[in-house]
Design an enzyme around this catalytic site. Structure first.
Site: not given
Ligand code: NOJ
Length: 721
Positions: A271
């Site tokens: 993430d």
């Molecule tokens: C953080 C989020 O937890 C995730 O779901 C998302 O895909 C990423 N950022 C990218 O934006």
């Protein structure tokens, strides 16, 4: 023997320098300006970038993002293909969560459609729109089973049930990927957040989790298993820890379970900046340690940290990280790029699409997602000649109706509720009476006086759900409750339409409302669908994908809990008054619940053979359970019959009920249909804490009905041999 794909991967790998290999494991965020674009081009030219995420910030679902820019992406791609030594294309990813230009209902709402076929069709439309705008990889579906509606990210997921979550997981992946995601109008999907993020303590985003192995295998893992079995291209690891180990650094979860146990073959992306989090989480001191830990655990691609690009080569040279691990990660990334067809045609082509057809799909899915929660004395539907007094803070709201995690939908293309009601009333004697802003309750009362009925557009902003947007209190605001009280005091019928991203706690407002429609944040078609339901042009049929609590203090309250130690139980529908001293621990609306304008009756369950041996079950024999469903009301309608099981005695405690099948059917007024369900080895077992699936002989209760509290039940028996 290696197949052609693996041979191709190995051939590419054999020609790559260590730097180029590491480059494939690096994801960079989209350039903000010309200078950024030139910097990115130079990195791509040098073979230092594997993927570009089309977002600027950590919480892309809440911050304004740039529109997609196909020309820029094609320019970057040309540099990758023509100017880098290996010519390996980059992969463009974006958070396409529940729509693109056409916005579908938030995933929590569409789970309540109990219609995976329709969800698949809608996500195919979403894939087509996003692909046209340069997206090749969607960071979706999010399948975090969740018991806490305070958590803002509950909107992105499938609710509280692992069976429904698995059905939605498969549907979204099939919608995105189709049979073959190399097709131009398809996307590589990314199931997330692996694993356990939905259990963040107290609904506080990014916080710790406390998860038993049994909960993981039986509740949290199933939709990921379904995703892997459906061929999902990629997996995103989650921020949270399990057992004190951040998942980003957990070999147990990312390698042993994901690859060894579930047999996942694509790649894992971290993430956003999750490698850096390892320092905050207190398991690493330096950036290099973070990089080594994540790679060793099984994170193939580093989302935006640049820790892999800054440290992996040195770590390999010093012997701290074996090059074979880097090679493996590169293999995983190349496997997806090759499967996406990027080596054949890396460029984006704007082929166009039928927007009107996609909007019709958004309407169709919203129509199956909204839930009629209350309808005393047939308050709804409204006659076409009704004078509707309309008030409430969401009556002229556009943006909120789209929901959180909308990067490409357009507020100005989204009708608001007042317009939609006026449209639906056109040509009739009915009318909408409304006073613009109606900030004060006194002003609203003047409006109430002029209507035959009062419709209150209630709910919450899209800004109080989504990432890093949790709430400590999930009740409606004082203003809305007081408006409802005043409306009720007029003696006129009062209808609450709730536009929300989570199952709000409605106890305080419910007594003042004769009818309640949970309209959710249902995307582009929210307002027209809500208006058409109110006016009887649509018959509601959505069901609750999650328990609606009475009050925030009830959380967590979910239907598939194990029983309490004492006979009274004191939970959900079993002596709930014998739990808390202040209010009963029963749900406001249970899982699976939702009313219609028509009535359905379900016959007692028939089962010709109610005993099978374990051997027979293992050999594929099943119990067949049959009911007759009849539409006894005045409208044609759709009903979702749900089958739940209870394993009465097992070696470990099993939930009081577990959803194991559902069927959604259309029945004309008066129509009766026989429906059969089969239950076999796959439905009757559970996972032990070591992950082994077992079916234990003994008695089971089977329930079939309109929601999780149905009393329509029959007993079956599995004999040991
Ligand atoms: C953080 C989020 O937890 C995730 O779901 C998302 O895909 C990423 N950022 C990218 O934006």
């Amino acid at each position: 023997m290696q197949n052609a794909l693996e041979l191709r991967i190995n051939e590419l790998l054999s020609q790559m320098t260590l730097g180029e290999k590491v480059g494939q494991l690096v994801q960079i965020s989209a350039p903000r300006d010309e200078a950024g674009k030139e910097r990115l081009k130079s990195r791509i030219r040098n073979g230092n970038v594997g993927s570009v995420i089309l977002a600027f910030s950590a919480t892309a679902g809440n911050d304004a993002q740039q529109d997609t820019q196909v020309e820029v992406y094609n320019e970057l791609q040309r540099v990758a293909v023509e100017e880098s030594r290996m010519g390996i294309p980059v992969l463009f990813g974006r958070d396409v969560i529940h729509g693109h230009r056409t916005v579908m209902p938030i995933p929590l709402a569409s789970a309540g459609s109990f219609n995976p076929e329709l969800v698949e069709k809608c996500y195919a439309a979403v894939a087509c729109e996003a692909a046209n705008d340069g997206v090749q990889w969607a960071f979706s579906p999010m399948v975090d089973v969740c018991h806490d509606p305070r958590w803002g990210r509950i909107i992105e997921g499938p609710g509280e049930d692992p069976y429904l979550a698995s059905a939605m997981s498969r549907a979204i992946i099939r919608g995105f990927q189709g049979e073959d995601y190399s097709e131009k109008d398809r996307l590589a999907a990314c199931v997330k957040h692996y694993l356990g993020y939905g259990a963040s303590e107290g609904g506080r985003d990014y916080h710790r989790t406390e998860l038993s192995d049994s909960t993981i295998y039986n509740l949290i893992l199933p939709p990921f298993r379904a995703a892997v079995d459906a061929g999902v291209a990629t997996v995103m690891s989650s921020f949270n820890d399990i057992n004190g180990q951040p998942v980003t650094s957990s070999k147990k979860y990312l390698t042993d379970i994901l690859r060894g146990y579930l047999n996942f073959r694509g790649f894992v992306v971290s993430d956003w900046a999750a490698l850096a989090n390892l320092r905050r989480q207190g398991v690493a001191e330096t950036e290099a340690q973070c990089a080594a830990m994540a790679l060793k655990a099984g994170v193939d691609m580093d989302m935006v940290d640049d820790y892999y690009s800054n440290h992996l080569q040195a770590l390999v040279r010093s012997g701290e990280v074996p090059e074979a691990l880097v090679d493996n990660a590169v293999r995983n990334v190349l496997r997806v790029k090759l499967s996406k067809g990027l080596f054949e045609d890396p460029y984006i082509h704007k082929n166009g699409y039928d927007r009107a057809a996609h909007l019709r799909m958004a309407y169709e899915l919203a129509a199956e997602s909204m839930i009629l929660l209350k309808n005393d004395d047939h308050t709804l539907p409204l006659a076409k000649h009704t004078k509707i007094a309309l008030a409430g803070p969401f009556k002229q709201e556009r943006r909120a109706l789209l929901g959180s995690w909308v990067l490409d939908g357009k507020e100005e293309e989204t009708p608001h509720f007042r317009e939609a009601l006026e449209n639906a009333l056109q040509g009739s004697e009915g009318a909408v009476i409304c006073n613009g802003e109606d900030i004060t309750e006194d002003a609203a009362e003047k409006v109430f006086a002029k209507g035959d009925v009062i419709v209150l557009a209630f709910g919450e902003s899209h800004l109080v759900s989504g990432e890093r947007h949790s709430l400590a209190d999930i009740e409606l605001t004082e203003h809305q409750i007081s408006l409802a009280r005043r409306a009720h005091n007029t003696g006129k019928p009062v209808i609450g339409v709730i536009f929300c991203g989570r199952p709000l706690a409605l106890q305080a407002v419910e007594p003042y409302l004769d009818a309640i429609l949970c309209a959710w944040h249902c995307g582009s078609a929210t307002a027209p669908v809500a208006a058409d339901i109110l006016l009887g042009n649509l018959v509601p049929n959505g069901k609750a994908p999650v328990t609606f609590v009475k009050t925030t203090g009830h959380i967590p309250l979910y239907y598939n809990a194990t029983p309490s130690a004492l006979a009274n139980n004191g939970y959900y529908d079993q002596n709930p008054e014998d739990c808390y001293l202040d209010i009963p621990a029963s749900p406001m609306y249970p899982f699976g619940y939702g009313l219609s304008y028509t009535d359905f009756t379900c016959s007692p369950i028939r089962c010709e053979q109610s005993t099978l041996t374990l051997e027979e079950l293992k050999a594929g024999e099943k119990f067949t359970l049959t009911v007759d469903l009849q539409n006894t009301g005045l409208y044609d309608g759709r009903e979702t019959l749900q089958l739940y099981i209870r394993d009465k005695v097992a070696s470990v405690m099993r939930p009081m009920r577990e959803l194991k099948a559902f069927q959604k059917v259309s029945l004309a007024a008066g129509e009766r249909r026989e429906l059969s369900f089969t239950v076999g080895y796959e439905q009757l077992g559970f996972y032990r804490e070591d992950g082994e699936y077992v079916v234990e002989p003994g008695g089971f209760d089977i329930y079939i009905g309109a929601h999780c509290l149905t009393r329509n039940q029959i007993a079956i028996q599995i004999k040991p041999c």
